[in-house]
Scaffold this motif. Structure first.
Motif, short mmCIF file in Angstrom:
data_model
loop_
_atom_site.label_atom_id
_atom_site.label_comp_id
_atom_site.label_asym_id
_atom_site.label_seq_id
_atom_site.Cartn_x
_atom_site.Cartn_y
_atom_site.Cartn_z
N LEU A 1 3.51 16.33 -16.48
CA LEU A 1 4.84 16.83 -16.85
C LEU A 1 5.10 16.63 -18.34
CD1 LEU A 1 6.95 15.50 -13.82
CD2 LEU A 1 6.03 17.80 -14.14
N LYS A 2 4.70 15.46 -18.85
CA LYS A 2 4.91 15.17 -20.27
C LYS A 2 4.08 16.11 -21.14
CE LYS A 2 4.82 11.37 -23.62
NZ LYS A 2 4.53 9.92 -23.82
N GLN A 3 2.83 16.35 -20.77
CA GLN A 3 1.96 17.23 -21.55
C GLN A 3 2.52 18.64 -21.63
OE1 GLN A 3 -1.86 16.99 -19.65
NE2 GLN A 3 -2.24 14.88 -20.31
N ARG A 4 3.19 19.08 -20.59
CA ARG A 4 3.73 20.45 -20.54
C ARG A 4 5.19 20.53 -20.98
NH1 ARG A 4 -0.03 19.34 -17.08
NH2 ARG A 4 -1.70 20.85 -16.62
N GLY A 5 5.73 19.41 -21.44
CA GLY A 5 7.11 19.40 -21.93
C GLY A 5 8.10 19.74 -20.84
N PHE A 6 7.83 19.31 -19.62
CA PHE A 6 8.68 19.66 -18.49
C PHE A 6 10.07 19.04 -18.65
CE2 PHE A 6 10.37 18.99 -14.21
CZ PHE A 6 10.22 20.25 -13.65
N LYS A 7 11.10 19.88 -18.61
CA LYS A 7 12.48 19.43 -18.68
C LYS A 7 13.27 20.13 -17.57
CE LYS A 7 12.42 18.74 -23.70
NZ LYS A 7 13.04 19.14 -25.00
N VAL A 8 14.20 19.40 -16.98
CA VAL A 8 14.95 19.98 -15.88
C VAL A 8 16.34 19.36 -15.83
CG1 VAL A 8 14.10 18.31 -14.19
CG2 VAL A 8 14.89 20.54 -13.41
N GLN A 9 17.30 20.14 -15.38
CA GLN A 9 18.67 19.68 -15.22
C GLN A 9 18.98 19.48 -13.74
OE1 GLN A 9 21.34 22.41 -17.17
NE2 GLN A 9 20.06 22.57 -18.99
N ASN A 10 19.65 18.38 -13.43
CA ASN A 10 20.19 18.15 -12.07
C ASN A 10 19.11 18.22 -11.00
OD1 ASN A 10 22.79 18.09 -13.22
ND2 ASN A 10 22.96 20.31 -13.08
N ILE A 11 18.12 17.34 -11.10
CA ILE A 11 17.04 17.30 -10.12
C ILE A 11 17.23 16.12 -9.18
CG2 ILE A 11 15.47 15.92 -11.54
CD1 ILE A 11 13.18 17.71 -10.44
N THR A 12 16.83 16.29 -7.92
CA THR A 12 16.89 15.21 -6.95
C THR A 12 15.77 14.21 -7.22
OG1 THR A 12 15.44 16.30 -5.36
CG2 THR A 12 17.81 16.81 -5.23
N ALA A 13 15.85 13.06 -6.58
CA ALA A 13 14.74 12.12 -6.63
C ALA A 13 13.53 12.72 -5.93
CB ALA A 13 15.14 10.80 -5.96
N VAL A 14 12.33 12.39 -6.43
CA VAL A 14 11.11 12.86 -5.79
C VAL A 14 10.92 12.12 -4.46
CG1 VAL A 14 8.60 13.04 -6.00
CG2 VAL A 14 10.05 13.40 -8.01
N SER A 15 10.67 12.87 -3.39
CA SER A 15 10.43 12.28 -2.08
C SER A 15 9.08 12.76 -1.56
CB SER A 15 11.55 12.66 -1.10
OG SER A 15 11.63 14.07 -0.95
N PHE A 16 8.64 12.17 -0.45
CA PHE A 16 7.34 12.52 0.13
C PHE A 16 7.58 13.25 1.44
CE2 PHE A 16 3.26 11.82 2.26
CZ PHE A 16 2.37 12.06 1.22
N LEU A 17 7.00 14.46 1.57
CA LEU A 17 7.20 15.28 2.75
C LEU A 17 5.89 15.41 3.52
CD1 LEU A 17 8.82 17.26 4.54
CD2 LEU A 17 8.18 19.08 2.92
N GLU A 18 5.93 15.06 4.81
CA GLU A 18 4.84 15.30 5.75
C GLU A 18 5.25 16.44 6.66
OE1 GLU A 18 1.86 14.26 6.59
OE2 GLU A 18 1.48 12.36 5.53
N SER A 19 4.56 17.57 6.57
CA SER A 19 4.89 18.71 7.42
C SER A 19 3.69 19.64 7.47
CB SER A 19 6.13 19.43 6.91
OG SER A 19 6.58 20.39 7.85
N GLU A 20 3.90 20.90 7.87
CA GLU A 20 2.83 21.88 8.01
C GLU A 20 3.19 23.16 7.30
OE1 GLU A 20 2.41 22.57 12.15
OE2 GLU A 20 1.45 20.64 12.58
N PHE A 21 2.16 23.96 6.98
CA PHE A 21 2.33 25.35 6.62
C PHE A 21 2.45 26.17 7.92
CE2 PHE A 21 0.28 23.60 2.87
CZ PHE A 21 0.93 24.25 1.82
N SER A 22 2.74 27.45 7.78
CA SER A 22 2.94 28.29 8.96
C SER A 22 1.68 28.45 9.79
CB SER A 22 3.49 29.66 8.55
OG SER A 22 2.57 30.33 7.72
N ASP A 23 0.49 28.25 9.20
CA ASP A 23 -0.75 28.36 9.98
C ASP A 23 -1.14 27.05 10.65
OD1 ASP A 23 -1.63 26.83 7.85
OD2 ASP A 23 -3.41 28.03 7.44
N GLY A 24 -0.29 26.01 10.52
CA GLY A 24 -0.56 24.72 11.14
C GLY A 24 -1.26 23.73 10.24
N THR A 25 -1.67 24.11 9.04
CA THR A 25 -2.31 23.18 8.11
C THR A 25 -1.31 22.11 7.70
OG1 THR A 25 -3.76 24.91 7.24
CG2 THR A 25 -3.47 22.94 5.88
#
Length: 302
Positions: free
Chosen positions: A170-194
């Motif tokens: 993010l730092k290398q690409r100069g990533f900047k954002v307004q009003n972002i939530t905290a980063v969380s971890f999501l365990e789920s699937e894609f539509s094909d079940g992966t």
């Protein structure tokens, strides 16, 4: 002349049964398709009558062509299946060849013996039908036999990528954002079940970042992997300050939450540049813009 493949091309399949729908609009109607841009649609199956809404006009009999987006409504319950091809309205011009199993390259599948996936999208492509080829930019995956029209003037390759939890990236690409939530971890699937476990966050208002690209690029494809717990995610996309289009994903899925979506960037905004500044700007009043990972693919001359 060889057939040309545009970064604006994308094939989508919308299939719902019973009372299922993409969402319910403000008038309580059953929405089956909601897309922006231009292209054509093909009605594969429909128990109830369906109507088209184009350019905020009144509903009318189903119309297969659209220029500024289209919404398809089902008038009552029952099965509805619609193929959408964004970006192409003229017929293909090229000589097809036969392939078996997985195929790497760039072009269109025009016939297939079994269902398949394209570009590692984790969702089955609609079975090809006459007049509605399925575009692919990097590969076709499956166990069947394919009839393919190649796009012989270009190929597509990875150019850049980063994840929302990659502090150095993010730092290398100069990533900047307004009003972002905290980063969380999501365990789920894609539509094909992966299954996938990965970090994810959502933001409102502007996010900007720079990506490196080959100078001989003939357009870019920006891919977002994200959580579609909330549907109707919409954002303006700018490239070096120039408006490139609306990025819109109407669908939601609260069981299989992971999804990947692509946004094509025209070569007139990127050709001759080794780096471009991307801005993602979801307007006030829409669902938060979810993101886990961005990938950039460059179209290059053969």
């Amino acid at each position: 002349m060889p057939a040309k493949l545009s970064t604006l091309e994308n094939a989508l399949l919308f299939r719902f049964d019973g009372e299922d729908r993409l969402y319910t609009d403000h008038l309580g109607r059953r929405v089956i398709v909601d897309v922006e841009g231009f292209g054509i649609m093909r009605l594969l199956a429909s128990d109830p009558p369906v109507l088209s809404v184009r350019c905020e006009a009144e509903p009318q009999e189903f119309c297969p062509e659209f220029e500024n987006g289209s919404i398809v409504l089902a008038t009552c319950s029952g099965e509805v299946s619609v193929q959408v091809l964004k970006g192409r309205s003229e017929p293909l011009d090229g000589q097809p060849f036969q392939a078996s199993g997985s195929h790497d390259g760039c072009g269109w599948v025009v016939q297939a013996s079994t269902a398949f996936t394209v570009d590692d999208r984790h969702e089955l492509a609609p079975m090809p039908a006459e007049g509605l080829p399925i575009p692919f930019f990097r590969n076709v995956r499956g166990n069947g036999n394919w009839s393919i029209v190649p796009a012989s003037s270009v190929f597509c390759e990875p150019a850049d990528s980063f994840s929302i939890d990659d502090e150095n990236g993010l730092k290398q690409r100069g990533f900047k954002v307004q009003n972002i939530t905290a980063v969380s971890f999501l365990e789920s699937e894609f539509s094909d079940g992966t299954r996938l476990g990965a970090p994810v966050a959502s933001h409102l208002n502007l996010a900007t970042f720079a990506v490196s690209v080959p100078e001989d690029n003939q357009g870019l494809i920006l891919r977002k992997t994200y959580d579609r717990f909330h549907g109707r995610q919409r954002a303006r996309v700018f490239v070096d300050g120039v408006f490139a289009g609306w990025w819109y994903e109407a669908g939601e899925d609260r069981k299989r939450r992971w999804h990947s979506t692509d946004f094509g960037i025209d070569a007139k905004l990127t050709a001759g540049k080794s780096q471009v500044q991307i801005a993602i700007d979801p307007p006030a009043g829409v669902a938060l813009w979810s993101m886990s990972r961005y990938e950039v693919f460059a179209m290059r001359p053969r």
